[in-house]
Scaffold this active site. Structure first.
Site, PDB file in Angstrom:
ATOM      1  N   LYS A   1      45.823  35.532 154.030  1.00  0.00           N
ATOM      2  CA  LYS A   1      46.997  34.376 154.031  1.00  0.00           C
ATOM      3  C   LYS A   1      47.107  34.173 156.100  1.00  0.00           C
ATOM      4  CE  LYS A   1      49.665  36.388 151.899  1.00  0.00           C
ATOM      5  NZ  LYS A   1      51.495  37.097 151.724  1.00  0.00           N
TER       6      LYS A   1
ATOM      7  N   ARG B   1      58.222  34.589 146.738  1.00  0.00           N
ATOM      8  CA  ARG B   1      57.707  34.773 146.559  1.00  0.00           C
ATOM      9  C   ARG B   1      58.381  34.763 145.025  1.00  0.00           C
ATOM     10  NH1 ARG B   1      56.380  38.222 151.738  1.00  0.00           N
ATOM     11  NH2 ARG B   1      54.586  39.679 150.836  1.00  0.00           N
TER      12      ARG B   1
ATOM     13  N   ARG C   1      41.972  46.258 156.585  1.00  0.00           N
ATOM     14  CA  ARG C   1      41.937  46.083 157.523  1.00  0.00           C
ATOM     15  C   ARG C   1      42.945  46.457 158.807  1.00  0.00           C
ATOM     16  NH1 ARG C   1      45.552  41.029 155.543  1.00  0.00           N
ATOM     17  NH2 ARG C   1      47.567  43.107 155.273  1.00  0.00           N
TER      18      ARG C   1
ATOM     19  N   ARG D   1      48.691  48.820 159.625  1.00  0.00           N
ATOM     20  CA  ARG D   1      50.233  48.000 158.998  1.00  0.00           C
ATOM     21  C   ARG D   1      50.240  49.640 158.310  1.00  0.00           C
ATOM     22  NH1 ARG D   1      50.831  42.815 157.253  1.00  0.00           N
ATOM     23  NH2 ARG D   1      51.890  44.247 155.293  1.00  0.00           N
TER      24      ARG D   1
ATOM     25  N   ARG E   1      52.502  45.670 145.095  1.00  0.00           N
ATOM     26  CA  ARG E   1      53.194  44.660 146.326  1.00  0.00           C
ATOM     27  C   ARG E   1      51.929  43.504 144.811  1.00  0.00           C
ATOM     28  NH1 ARG E   1      50.583  46.325 151.376  1.00  0.00           N
ATOM     29  NH2 ARG E   1      50.671  44.086 152.473  1.00  0.00           N
TER      30      ARG E   1
HETATM   31  P1  AMP Z   1      54.104  40.281 154.068  1.00  0.00           P
HETATM   32  O1  AMP Z   1      53.833  41.310 155.758  1.00  0.00           O
HETATM   33  O2  AMP Z   1      54.045  39.224 153.723  1.00  0.00           O
HETATM   34  O3  AMP Z   1      53.212  41.303 152.965  1.00  0.00           O
HETATM   35  O4  AMP Z   1      55.605  41.486 153.985  1.00  0.00           O
HETATM   36  C1  AMP Z   1      55.449  42.678 153.663  1.00  0.00           C
HETATM   37  C2  AMP Z   1      56.871  42.727 153.260  1.00  0.00           C
HETATM   38  O5  AMP Z   1      58.157  42.627 153.228  1.00  0.00           O
HETATM   39  C3  AMP Z   1      57.010  42.796 151.467  1.00  0.00           C
HETATM   40  O6  AMP Z   1      56.006  43.800 151.047  1.00  0.00           O
HETATM   41  C4  AMP Z   1      58.350  42.902 151.077  1.00  0.00           C
HETATM   42  O7  AMP Z   1      59.110  44.452 151.844  1.00  0.00           O
HETATM   43  C5  AMP Z   1      58.896  42.021 152.958  1.00  0.00           C
HETATM   44  N1  AMP Z   1      59.374  40.143 151.733  1.00  0.00           N
HETATM   45  C6  AMP Z   1      58.105  39.756 153.427  1.00  0.00           C
HETATM   46  N2  AMP Z   1      58.789  38.480 152.449  1.00  0.00           N
HETATM   47  C7  AMP Z   1      59.078  38.046 151.616  1.00  0.00           C
HETATM   48  C8  AMP Z   1      59.971  37.241 150.850  1.00  0.00           C
HETATM   49  N3  AMP Z   1      59.665  36.228 151.044  1.00  0.00           N
HETATM   50  N4  AMP Z   1      60.992  37.692 150.271  1.00  0.00           N
HETATM   51  C9  AMP Z   1      61.606  39.326 149.775  1.00  0.00           C
HETATM   52  N5  AMP Z   1      61.053  40.527 150.824  1.00  0.00           N
HETATM   53  C10 AMP Z   1      59.769  40.198 151.521  1.00  0.00           C
END
Ligand code: AMP
Length: 235
Positions: A32, A107, A146, A181, A192
């Site tokens: 993404k 999500r 990554r 990260r 996740r």
């Molecule tokens: P990402 O960078 O998209 O992998 O998101 C990292 C973390 O941020 C996730 O594991 C969630 O804890 C939180 N997060 C990101 N987007 C959302 C969302 N739409 N709803 C709830 N938590 C989110």
């Protein structure tokens, strides 16, 4: 050669005239971030990652930031109300008027329904929903390998010939330091990934029903992924 160049110009003009907002549905590591960066650089799309917006809040270090940090580190979803507010505030900014990409949102079905309401309130078209399709084994390599640049946010992968930095730990683009990260580890990935599987089927059904749902094969490298998206935007 001249023909390829000409087709590329035509493709750009058509896409730029037709900047549909995009929703990216994808497991962690499916590409993404990379696809969003390509669309941003080539067409000026605005990349909105709720994960990044929430990490910005964490960086502030206040009570809300600490709460968000705990949920992120546990691989849990952050509370809906916090995410909606952060997203709505971002969509109100002026740069979101000419095409944006939602990365990491919605999500869940509940978030998709709420997004329809936010979009309607702000007069936004939800545009197209793209599912980036890729096998789990490939995702594990992408996540655990990554690295990102602290300065320019370029993305690398130490397991990929195409994306490995020339010098370990150093950004090819700007010479900045590379970092991983904190949640890019196997344990957090498994959680996740499971959360993604649990929530995505209802989202797929929801957007299929709306008639704006498309599957993109993202297992064959970033250029092929971009090509497929451009073809869709050209239609
Ligand atoms: P990402 O960078 O998209 O992998 O998101 C990292 C973390 O941020 C996730 O594991 C969630 O804890 C939180 N997060 C990101 N987007 C959302 C969302 N739409 N709803 C709830 N938590 C989110």
């Amino acid at each position: 050669m001249k023909e390829v160049w000409f087709q590329e110009i035509i493709r750009r003009v058509i896409v730029e005239d037709n900047m549909k907002n995009l929703i990216l549905l994808a497991a962690p590591g499916a590409g993404k971030g990379t696809l969003s960066k390509q669309l941003k650089e080539k067409y000026g799309y605005v990349h909105i990652s709720t994960g990044d917006l929430l990490r910005d809040k964490v960086a502030k270090g206040d009570e809300l930031g600490k709460k968000i940090h705990e949920m992120q580190m546990a691989g849990e979803l952050v509370t809906a109300e916090i995410v909606y507010q952060v997203l709505e505030d971002r969509l109100k900014e002026e740069d979101c008027n000419n095409g944006y990409i939602l990365d990491g949102f919605p999500r869940s079905l509940e978030q998709a329904i709420e997004y329809d309401k936010i979009a309607e309130k702000l007069g936004k078209d939800i545009g197209m929903t793209l599912l980036l399709d890729i096998p789990k084994e490939q995702l594990i390599e992408r996540i655990t390998g990554r690295y990102m640049c602290k300065d320019c946010e370029a993305i690398y992968n130490i397991y990929s010939k195409e994306m490995k930095p020339a010098k370990e730990g150093i950004c090819d683009v700007c010479g900045g330091e590379l970092y991983q990260r904190k949640d890019d580890n196997l344990e957090s990935f498994e959680k996740r990934y499971q959360t993604f599987l649990d929530n995505t089927s209802s989202l797929i059904d929801y957007y299929k029903e709306k008639g704006n749902f498309y599957v993109i094969d993202s297992s064959r490298g970033k250029d092929y992924t971009l090509e497929q998206v451009e073809e869709l935007l050209n239609k």
